[in-house]
Write a protein that holds these residues in place. Sequence first.
Motif, short mmCIF file in Angstrom:
data_model
loop_
_atom_site.label_atom_id
_atom_site.label_comp_id
_atom_site.label_asym_id
_atom_site.label_seq_id
_atom_site.Cartn_x
_atom_site.Cartn_y
_atom_site.Cartn_z
N LEU A 34 124.51 20.25 -12.91
CA LEU A 34 123.42 20.28 -12.46
C LEU A 34 122.96 21.69 -12.08
O LEU A 34 123.72 22.22 -11.25
N VAL A 35 122.06 22.34 -12.79
CA VAL A 35 121.89 23.63 -12.45
C VAL A 35 120.37 23.88 -11.90
O VAL A 35 119.43 23.35 -12.52
N ILE A 36 120.18 24.62 -10.92
CA ILE A 36 118.79 24.81 -10.19
C ILE A 36 118.81 26.24 -10.11
O ILE A 36 119.57 27.01 -9.51
N LEU A 37 117.59 26.70 -10.56
CA LEU A 37 117.39 27.97 -10.64
C LEU A 37 116.06 28.46 -9.70
O LEU A 37 115.14 27.83 -9.99
N VAL A 38 116.49 29.16 -8.75
CA VAL A 38 115.59 29.54 -7.75
C VAL A 38 115.23 30.98 -7.43
O VAL A 38 116.27 31.82 -7.72
N ASP A 39 113.96 31.39 -7.39
CA ASP A 39 113.96 32.90 -7.29
C ASP A 39 112.94 33.12 -6.11
O ASP A 39 112.39 32.08 -5.57
N GLY A 40 112.90 34.48 -5.73
CA GLY A 40 112.05 34.97 -4.66
C GLY A 40 111.13 36.09 -5.05
O GLY A 40 111.81 36.90 -5.93
N ASP A 41 110.22 36.23 -4.29
CA ASP A 41 109.20 37.52 -4.73
C ASP A 41 110.06 38.78 -4.26
O ASP A 41 109.76 39.77 -4.71
N ASN A 42 110.83 38.61 -3.31
CA ASN A 42 111.91 39.82 -3.08
C ASN A 42 113.44 39.39 -3.51
O ASN A 42 114.57 39.99 -2.97
N GLY A 43 113.48 38.49 -4.50
CA GLY A 43 114.77 37.96 -4.87
C GLY A 43 115.26 36.89 -3.80
O GLY A 43 114.46 36.58 -3.14
N ILE A 44 116.62 36.23 -4.12
CA ILE A 44 116.87 35.21 -3.32
C ILE A 44 118.41 35.48 -2.87
O ILE A 44 119.20 36.02 -3.57
N SER A 76 120.12 32.08 -8.59
CA SER A 76 118.82 32.91 -9.29
C SER A 76 119.04 33.17 -10.88
O SER A 76 120.06 33.11 -11.21
N PRO A 77 117.82 33.08 -11.48
CA PRO A 77 118.04 33.54 -12.87
C PRO A 77 118.82 34.69 -13.28
O PRO A 77 118.44 35.57 -12.45
N GLY A 78 119.55 34.87 -14.14
CA GLY A 78 120.29 36.06 -14.51
C GLY A 78 119.40 37.17 -15.03
O GLY A 78 118.32 36.65 -15.22
N LEU A 79 119.95 38.18 -14.96
CA LEU A 79 119.12 39.41 -15.51
C LEU A 79 118.80 39.18 -16.81
O LEU A 79 117.71 39.80 -17.27
N ASP A 80 119.41 38.51 -17.71
CA ASP A 80 119.08 38.22 -18.98
C ASP A 80 118.37 37.03 -19.11
O ASP A 80 117.82 36.71 -20.34
N ALA A 81 117.93 36.13 -18.20
CA ALA A 81 117.10 35.12 -18.38
C ALA A 81 115.43 35.54 -18.49
O ALA A 81 114.99 36.64 -17.92
N PRO A 82 114.82 35.00 -19.47
CA PRO A 82 113.62 35.37 -19.56
C PRO A 82 112.70 34.88 -18.45
O PRO A 82 112.98 34.20 -17.61
#
Length: 154
Positions: A34-44, A76-82
């Motif tokens: 189970l993969v949860i991708l979370v991001d933040g305006d300043n990263g996470i 967080s989404p990886g650098l290669d994630a769209p």
Amino acid sequence: MNIEKRVKELVAEKIADKPNLFLVDVKMHSNGKLVILVDGDNGIGIDDCVAISRHVGFHLEEENVIETAYNLEVSSPGLDAPLTFLRQYVKNIGRNLAIKMADGTKREGKLSSITEDAIVIEEKVKEKGKKAELVESVIPINQITETKVLISFK
């Protein structure tokens, strides 16, 4: 019960008091991951990932949402994630992007600004017999099928 839907609700609960964080994606893979991708305006940070993981894991166990053994991964989404959301573009202003257009063409350029429904990039345009020049191009979001940040190792 839809596992992904429940997980989205749990993540929303946990990050409700952190307006700079946002959910990018939830995926339950057939292998029990189970993969949860979370991001933040300043990263996470790792602390937020851990807190989300504990909250989601606790409630999934408590409610017995998943019958089988599973592996929970919050990151967080990886650098290669769209890029998925407009707010992900914001934190990438100044970076070079590779853009796939709906018509199949590809474009590259430095992200300079964003509007509600378009992005503005500086791209090198070369006309036959002339030197390449930097041109500001406005690209409507609805004409983009995928955007990735180009990583430079210079």
